[in-house]
Design a protein around this motif. Structure first.
Motif, mmCIF file in Angstrom:
data_model
loop_
_atom_site.group_PDB
_atom_site.id
_atom_site.type_symbol
_atom_site.label_atom_id
_atom_site.label_comp_id
_atom_site.label_asym_id
_atom_site.label_seq_id
_atom_site.Cartn_x
_atom_site.Cartn_y
_atom_site.Cartn_z
ATOM 1 N N VAL A 253 0.755 -1.276 -0.038
ATOM 2 C CA VAL A 253 0.107 0.235 -0.105
ATOM 3 C C VAL A 253 0.973 1.148 -0.165
ATOM 4 C CG1 VAL A 253 -1.986 -1.181 1.336
ATOM 5 C CG2 VAL A 253 -0.123 0.331 2.449
ATOM 6 N N GLY A 254 2.154 0.671 0.333
ATOM 7 C CA GLY A 254 3.064 2.571 0.519
ATOM 8 C C GLY A 254 4.348 1.811 0.672
ATOM 9 N N ALA A 255 5.746 3.138 0.377
ATOM 10 C CA ALA A 255 7.148 2.339 0.725
ATOM 11 C C ALA A 255 7.662 3.659 1.830
ATOM 12 C CB ALA A 255 8.118 2.648 -0.493
ATOM 13 N N TRP A 256 8.970 3.130 1.994
ATOM 14 C CA TRP A 256 9.712 4.433 2.906
ATOM 15 C C TRP A 256 9.601 5.200 2.036
ATOM 16 C CZ3 TRP A 256 13.221 1.533 6.712
ATOM 17 C CH2 TRP A 256 12.389 0.639 7.510
ATOM 18 N N SER A 257 10.117 6.839 1.887
ATOM 19 C CA SER A 257 10.545 7.668 1.760
ATOM 20 C C SER A 257 11.899 8.056 2.106
ATOM 21 C CB SER A 257 9.996 8.545 0.919
ATOM 22 O OG SER A 257 9.057 9.325 2.128
ATOM 23 N N LEU A 258 13.766 8.039 1.430
ATOM 24 C CA LEU A 258 14.157 8.547 2.274
ATOM 25 C C LEU A 258 14.623 10.140 1.835
ATOM 26 C CD1 LEU A 258 15.810 5.201 2.047
ATOM 27 C CD2 LEU A 258 14.891 5.978 3.965
ATOM 28 N N HIS A 259 14.044 10.503 0.850
ATOM 29 C CA HIS A 259 14.555 11.496 0.287
ATOM 30 C C HIS A 259 13.043 12.787 -0.079
ATOM 31 C CE1 HIS A 259 16.685 14.991 -2.352
ATOM 32 N NE2 HIS A 259 16.913 14.525 -1.980
ATOM 33 N N PRO A 260 12.826 13.948 -0.394
ATOM 34 C CA PRO A 260 11.798 14.331 -0.830
ATOM 35 C C PRO A 260 11.889 13.800 -2.258
ATOM 36 C CG PRO A 260 13.138 16.178 0.444
ATOM 37 C CD PRO A 260 14.236 14.987 0.518
ATOM 38 N N GLY A 261 12.925 13.249 -2.881
ATOM 39 C CA GLY A 261 12.467 13.462 -4.799
ATOM 40 C C GLY A 261 11.780 12.190 -4.752
ATOM 41 N N GLN A 262 11.247 10.932 -3.586
ATOM 42 C CA GLN A 262 10.517 9.645 -3.463
ATOM 43 C C GLN A 262 9.791 9.526 -3.270
ATOM 44 O OE1 GLN A 262 13.151 7.191 -0.673
ATOM 45 N NE2 GLN A 262 15.158 6.450 -2.581
ATOM 46 N N ILE A 263 9.046 11.251 -2.583
ATOM 47 C CA ILE A 263 7.483 11.379 -1.964
ATOM 48 C C ILE A 263 6.440 11.049 -3.347
ATOM 49 C CG2 ILE A 263 6.128 12.597 -1.123
ATOM 50 C CD1 ILE A 263 8.467 13.841 0.678
ATOM 51 N N ALA A 264 7.370 12.089 -4.422
ATOM 52 C CA ALA A 264 6.576 11.863 -5.385
ATOM 53 C C ALA A 264 5.849 10.888 -6.429
ATOM 54 C CB ALA A 264 6.781 13.279 -7.129
ATOM 55 N N ILE A 265 7.419 9.879 -6.407
ATOM 56 C CA ILE A 265 7.228 9.049 -6.962
ATOM 57 C C ILE A 265 6.041 7.969 -6.487
ATOM 58 C CG2 ILE A 265 8.465 5.929 -7.384
ATOM 59 C CD1 ILE A 265 10.891 8.423 -7.407
ATOM 60 N N ALA A 266 6.081 7.917 -5.499
ATOM 61 C CA ALA A 266 5.491 6.935 -4.147
ATOM 62 C C ALA A 266 3.514 7.140 -4.753
ATOM 63 C CB ALA A 266 5.466 7.234 -2.765
ATOM 64 N N LYS A 267 3.786 8.192 -4.969
ATOM 65 C CA LYS A 267 2.013 9.401 -5.129
ATOM 66 C C LYS A 267 1.701 8.784 -6.318
ATOM 67 C CE LYS A 267 2.305 13.859 -2.537
ATOM 68 N NZ LYS A 267 1.878 15.531 -2.235
ATOM 69 N N ARG A 268 2.705 9.416 -7.031
ATOM 70 C CA ARG A 268 2.421 8.191 -8.496
ATOM 71 C C ARG A 268 2.168 6.928 -8.050
ATOM 72 N NH1 ARG A 268 6.107 11.461 -11.319
ATOM 73 N NH2 ARG A 268 8.285 9.620 -11.386
ATOM 74 N N VAL A 269 2.764 6.308 -7.561
ATOM 75 C CA VAL A 269 2.914 4.624 -8.248
ATOM 76 C C VAL A 269 0.949 4.287 -6.866
ATOM 77 C CG1 VAL A 269 3.778 2.099 -7.441
ATOM 78 C CG2 VAL A 269 5.248 4.084 -8.558
ATOM 79 N N TYR A 270 1.680 4.856 -5.846
ATOM 80 C CA TYR A 270 0.551 4.021 -4.326
ATOM 81 C C TYR A 270 -0.989 4.917 -4.605
ATOM 82 C CZ TYR A 270 4.832 1.879 -3.250
ATOM 83 O OH TYR A 270 5.595 0.931 -2.636
ATOM 84 N N SER A 271 -1.123 5.719 -5.412
ATOM 85 C CA SER A 271 -2.004 5.956 -4.904
ATOM 86 C C SER A 271 -3.320 5.336 -5.859
ATOM 87 C CB SER A 271 -2.562 7.815 -5.804
ATOM 88 O OG SER A 271 -1.676 8.729 -5.155
ATOM 89 N N PRO A 272 -4.326 4.971 -4.734
ATOM 90 C CA PRO A 272 -5.393 4.146 -5.697
ATOM 91 C C PRO A 272 -6.028 4.493 -7.054
ATOM 92 C CG PRO A 272 -6.485 5.481 -3.791
ATOM 93 C CD PRO A 272 -5.180 5.912 -3.988
ATOM 94 N N ASP A 273 -6.006 3.445 -7.888
ATOM 95 C CA ASP A 273 -7.068 3.676 -8.842
ATOM 96 C C ASP A 273 -7.880 4.618 -9.489
ATOM 97 O OD1 ASP A 273 -7.954 3.435 -12.003
ATOM 98 O OD2 ASP A 273 -6.741 1.209 -12.366
ATOM 99 N N PRO A 274 -8.562 5.587 -9.923
ATOM 100 C CA PRO A 274 -9.845 6.230 -10.286
ATOM 101 C C PRO A 274 -10.620 5.264 -10.302
ATOM 102 C CG PRO A 274 -8.126 7.894 -10.590
ATOM 103 C CD PRO A 274 -7.193 6.347 -11.122
ATOM 104 N N GLU A 275 -10.220 4.302 -10.920
ATOM 105 C CA GLU A 275 -11.399 3.386 -11.725
ATOM 106 C C GLU A 275 -11.942 2.228 -10.683
ATOM 107 O OE1 GLU A 275 -10.880 0.555 -15.563
ATOM 108 O OE2 GLU A 275 -10.031 2.281 -16.167
ATOM 109 N N GLU A 276 -11.183 2.266 -9.579
ATOM 110 C CA GLU A 276 -11.609 1.495 -8.896
ATOM 111 C C GLU A 276 -12.202 2.159 -7.597
ATOM 112 O OE1 GLU A 276 -8.549 -1.066 -6.805
ATOM 113 O OE2 GLU A 276 -7.963 -1.347 -8.419
#
Lengths: 339, 339, 339, 339, 339, 339
Positions: A253-276
């Motif tokens: 459902v999510g991941a650790w982020s060690l740096h601000p750069g990884q925050i955006a990646i996590a948002k992109r990957v783990y946000s629930p799919d609008p269709e669901e």
């Protein structure tokens, strides 16, 4: 064997009741902070609205001479700063270390009302969870808390993995597994019989497949939330995204982020799919009272799936409040209007 | 703990004795039919000789208002149609649903002598198998059956996977795991140090590896038959074949087929290798009475391997009777002569 | 349930005490020999310095009429030949076979002082280990040995894998899993939506990932040593190296070698990384007495990690004595000087 | 976990199939003999018709210097003497002792066809039974036996009792618990409030109640036969009868006899009640084919109870053949006529 | 392993939620009735106010030809008669019998709203409870019940006792053990050394001590209610009272009554002690809100004991309403006034 | 499952190593003191030589307002008073109470070097032991102790008894069960057929038989020491002695004493039998080096029994030093000479 009827009883007199369901709040990234660094402390309120979870790290990466400063910095954040809806977590030192008893006693009695989750490193079996569970109950009672602090355990040892299912059935549980690919883990094609000396293609494999898949199944089977651990190479955003996505597809459902750069990646990957999210809204509309059996888009829906849909829509609403893009994708009114 | 001596005792007075070994019959594909559709009912006798197993589906994909029609259609097939050697199975509704009790009572008392296997969806633990086992025993006794109906459980929940080994040790068991690849599950190569900006190759991974490998080991360890589940994209025959073959190489004996196009693929992938059949024939010839220890082609063969060879040759003979190409590949006389 | 306090008690009067820790000696390859062949017997002393472990094979690949010759040849090697530091192991026949009782009785009473490990094939559960454990204790007492013979179990059956964690918790354990890739185990990419008829790339997968990853976790969690099994195609050195390296990255400490060509590969793959050895030396220097908590290169080190570093440096020293290249890589003086 | 389907498979190639039901033969007393004494050897044929089971003791009470003589004497009895229907058992030395391996190898290979049961002393857990089970299978195969030798385990250690249920589920099992009352184990009445100085009655208790009751339940639940152990004070026949009867009422089927005087007591106590035999005969007459459900004397009887009745009547017939008084009590023709 | 969070989820869609605590209602005697006898049916309303529980027996003691009449009689009682506060229970036929499926289906769908508890005979393990639990859930949903029917299991087999703790942890559980003394179960005093020929006193023992003590501990540990079973000799009231009292002192809350004469005995033995009721009232007064830690009469009382006191006082009030003598003993106003 | 190899590893960095064997010191009575009473504190040095163990009670019987005084009094005793060889124990408050965390922290850091055992009340399962074990390790490390504090658990709840075997296998364990007879727990004789109206004798039973026998077996099976709990009626010395002796005959090594009058009783009952001490001395003389197998008085003795004899003689010597009468009975020189 333990009495299942006792599963939800507090482990100390006047401690709060344990959560009957693990709350499912925004948790796409757990952002790690070193609060022994005063600048990090000062930055916390600015960073908070950008992440789902802010974690004050006390364990590895904090050197021995900074253990107390990191703990004090976290207490300062908990006491003095406004983090909005963002959850405050900590990772305490490991259970055999000389700091963990003070970590828990000071944090719970001083900022227990702010702290949502305590991450316990190097968990080896359900006995470790029970130890933390009982100790937290004692301290929650002492601090007069009215909601229990949850436990997030980190599986870093082979023994932890071997005991995974038993750990997941423990109370209060959320679980993480650390990972990271390796270029040397490959399979190689057989030689081409027509051209045996031709170079043979080889394919890199995911060395964490077994550990993550097993963790996800164990967590999901009991309603605990599985997280992916850290992606260590901060500069490699493409590698990070590949790895986060692989974990998402296996069920994290999510991941650790060690740096601000990884925050955006996590948002992109783990946000629930609008269709669901859209489907979940449909189910809730179709079954207003959440009872009985219904066919929606050709699949049977009942009270259990209705409840899951509620959780999904609720989560989407929380995310939408923070993020106008998601609000639009999910078809919610902008946050400003909602509040 | 349960007495192993009781494992083979019937669970109801006058119910048939449980099978001591799971019968190994042709089972390369389980072909799903919706018998709420009268045309499907009419087609059954024509389709039967082309598949190993014909399954009347009552659960998902059958809408609430067609549940009873699907059940009635299946009973009609069981009662009135000649399916030859082809096995008739059903997938009943899930154990918490309002239909399953009637599904089981009507099917067993009306076509229990025709029905070989009942597929139970969303199995979560050995308790679910025991429930179905005991209920079937009651109904078999009532119907006066003389061979027991087997159970095929479908692992669709994380809890089912977490309890996999315990489920497999249950009586009457056959097991399925649903799957399907995903293009996003990949690993990525490290950047090329000499050309860090070059595109980095990435490799798609099998997201079901853990679940299938674990299921196959659990089933094989107790003599149960592991099946691969559905490949949903009917138009993608290449993808279907890749996936079926991957499951075959991990140890599955067959797969679900959702469309006639997948039947041929299953035949191609899951038919036993003619070389293995030839070796099995050799072992049987070399050990006429199945006793003692023998070296054949440099490997020790004993009564246990002899028995497995018998099963293999027996299966090949059954397949050869249906399929002249296989008959030739296995070196058997054409079916017409044999009968 | 068994009393943990009894875990380290001998299973026969006057048998040696069981090992409290599995000894970690050079074990990069287990080289298989057929000592029913007199030439192999004669070659043993020359081969010994080139390998870490020499194994006299009695089981599969030894035909029924050579079983006794292979046992006699091994006894001759054990009694008459100087193998230096190289460990002597055997693989006995399987526990249900008519030879295993004589294998164990003759080997232990005649060359028990030379034999370090007995490999037991086709282990199915902890009961099999206990059987061998008790029988070895009886025979060790009879032979008057003063150190126990260890057990290495080979997981060749699905039941063995299903019972893996329980097997690994048994006493005296080392474990192996056999493997080998297969070109047909692949995933395939989705069709290109812009060019649906274009060839679709497919990627070979590691069919042994689950089994090896689970074995490594189970072994590591109890301090047992996980090995990779045989790579059958002796002529394919590139394939062998790819497979060995994959197993190393998942955590194996060594592999079987079936041919001298595989020995060099194993050395290349499984020798400890000079950087890890250097770090271990650093830890030992920084914590002379092995007590307390220290930060070294930003990571907490305590008595447990200190002990692991000791094991690592000790192993490196043993390897350096055999191999001048490694001696240099690890920064040790050449062997001649050390002794 | 073990596959229940494997429960009945032999543990060595060509060993006989394990018994599916523990045979229920006359077993009212297990008479202990020391065959290191030549007079005892000579007496065996005369004693045999008077007892149900004759046991050659090799363990406690046989001194170290007589161990081999006792084994040789037992082999002589097994080879040369006619014991009629009386069963021949042995008690071997304990599993950690230096004699047990030779005890088993010599007895099974030389008189395995005569020996019905091997008593294993000081059993601590199911692992001990498995060890003996596997070793016996090896030796049975070597001796070419066609029926398996059963195991009778003696629970003499606290660990054995703590593991009782697990031991009982092991294959081949019969179980014994040693006992004996003690005058000091009493409860005492409260003082008489009207006459507080009056002597207060006290009542002796059965110190073995828990151990025997638990053993009987564990055995009966799996169809194993529970025996009472020795009554040590040979001269105290009244005490012996009280103790034997108490064990009979708790469910034991027989006891050890250490002296001819105890044989008659065991016959008196453990012979089945004529009324129960009469009822069993009635059930068998009423249900000739052993199928369906019947009410007999107001209680439901089915195939399971029918089978138990068969066992009971069969046992009574065997006893009647030996004992004219019982023949009469059970209403059978005298033995002479039957044969 | 099962998820404890699922323990309280219904096992069928729209079935009522399981009870979180076993309700503790008056249950001093379970009075057995044979409703195949029309006179018994007619008597039910008169008998009801005199007992705590009225049970319609369908199993043993009801002959095969009366099974349906007994079921019909019970349905008539449930539908047509006013039993006041008295609970209506049934004992269905055993799970392997041909009647139990109809017993459950007819009773739950026709008088499910009246039936509080279903007694299941000859329970052997937790799997039997799960079977009944799942089937009842199905039928409760079908009948539209809004409170779940509880299960009372009868331990009549050795296997049931061996699995006792596991059975007790099952949901919905109440448990019974049948008993009865035996004059032959005795210990005997040693001979008097001064007068060895003097008669030796012997003392009768309780043959059911182990079974009842273990059942009580297992039940109490999970909050289930332990009952004593039948005392068969109806004419022996003194024996019955001795046995009931022994079971009460070991912890049973009530017993079966087979005859009106046993009802009064059960009332005498199992009514809570007025002193304990008085103490419970004191605790409730001293801790009005049930929170925190208090010392009352020198013993610590907390929320857990406060809750038990509530249960005790509540029970006493219910009993007082039925019984003026108890009302007085407990210091409650007579029932007439209370209502 | 836990790794048995880890069983003896400390649970905190720099905590002392756990005891490999439970030390067997004089422990015939655990004398309870209330050190909130200053007079009791003052009396401690005088009482010490008269008892084996002195226990400072913090739990039940200490009222809420005296909890801190009792803890302070105990610390004063531990710090300032000379107790000679007599062991100092404490009973802390229960694990859910608000005092236990301070109890443990203050006692271990202030008098941890004096405290031998911490008694934990109301233990429910192995998880409770693990909690105390881990917390004590943390505090022992903090206090710099060099021997671990042992745990003595009190089984006061039904759940504790149901989990008894698992609790006993925990580390550091000693166990107690509270008891006491009851005049109402009786069996009654059948009526005399010749004089049915004659009074029928009835016999009081031991209501604690099951619980104590099971506890003794569980403890003994793992080398833990079983104790009998309190005999509450201080004035009834005859009742106390009967009860203590019953517990001794079932296997307890000592009991609680609540009053000086019970100390003498415990000495009388629990001192080892001089004959057993004499036999142990004989074994040690006959096997000077403790190796091999020997027959002594007709029973096999080996290294295991030799070790038990050492423990017995060692204990007798310790008791003899305190008690001239025992010194004489055991045949040791008077204490004065020995030292």
């Amino acid at each position: 064997m333990r009495n299942p009827r006792d599963f939800f009883k507090p482990l100390a007199i006047d401690a709060p009741e344990p959560a009957r369901e693990i709350p499912f709040k925004p948790s796409r990234m757990i952002h790690f902070m070193d609060f022994s660094n005063e600048k990090m402390v000062a930055k916390a309120p600015d960073l908070a609205p950008k992440v789902d979870i802010l974690l004050g790290n006390l364990e590895d990466a904090i050197s021995v001479d900074k253990k107390e400063a990191a703990r004090a910095g976290l207490i300062k954040v908990g006491r003095e700063m406004d983090l909005g809806d963002t959850a405050l977590w900590t990772r305490v030192n490991e259970l055999a270390s000389p700091w963990v008893l003070d970590d828990l006693q000071e944090l719970v009695t001083q900022i227990g009302d702010k702290l949502e989750v305590v991450m316990i490193p190097k968990v080896e079996g359900p006995w470790d969870i029970h130890y933390a569970d009982r100790l937290l109950a004692q301290l929650e009672a002492r601090a007069g808390l009215d909601r229990p602090i949850l436990i997030h355990c980190v599986l870093e040892t082979a023994q932890g993995v071997a005991n995974l299912e038993e750990i997941a059935t423990s109370r209060r549980m959320k679980t993480t597994r650390v990972g990271g690919g390796h270029p040397g883990y490959r399979t190689i094609a057989d030689p081409d019989p027509d051209d045996p000396d031709a170079p043979r293609p080889s394919y890199q494999q995911d060395p964490w497949h077994y550990s993550i898949a097993r963790m996800v199944d164990a967590c999901t089977s009991v309603g605990a939330l599985p997280f992916y651990g850290p992606y260590g190479d901060i500069s490699d955003e493409e590698g990070c995204e590949t790895q986060f996505r692989a974990s998402f597809l296996l069920g994290c459902v999510g991941a650790w982020s060690l740096h601000p750069g990884q925050i955006a990646i996590a948002k992109r990957v783990y946000s629930p799919d609008p269709e669901e999210v859209a489907f979940a809204k449909k189910v809730i509309e179709a079954i207003p009272d959440g009872r009985g059996v219904h066919m929606i888009d050709g699949k049977m829906q009942d009270d259990a799936t209705w409840k899951q849909c509620k959780v999904m829509v609720n989560l989407a609403e929380m995310l939408a409040r923070k993020d106008p893009e998601l609000a639009e994708a999910y078809g919610f009114e902008p946050a400003g209007v909602q509040v």
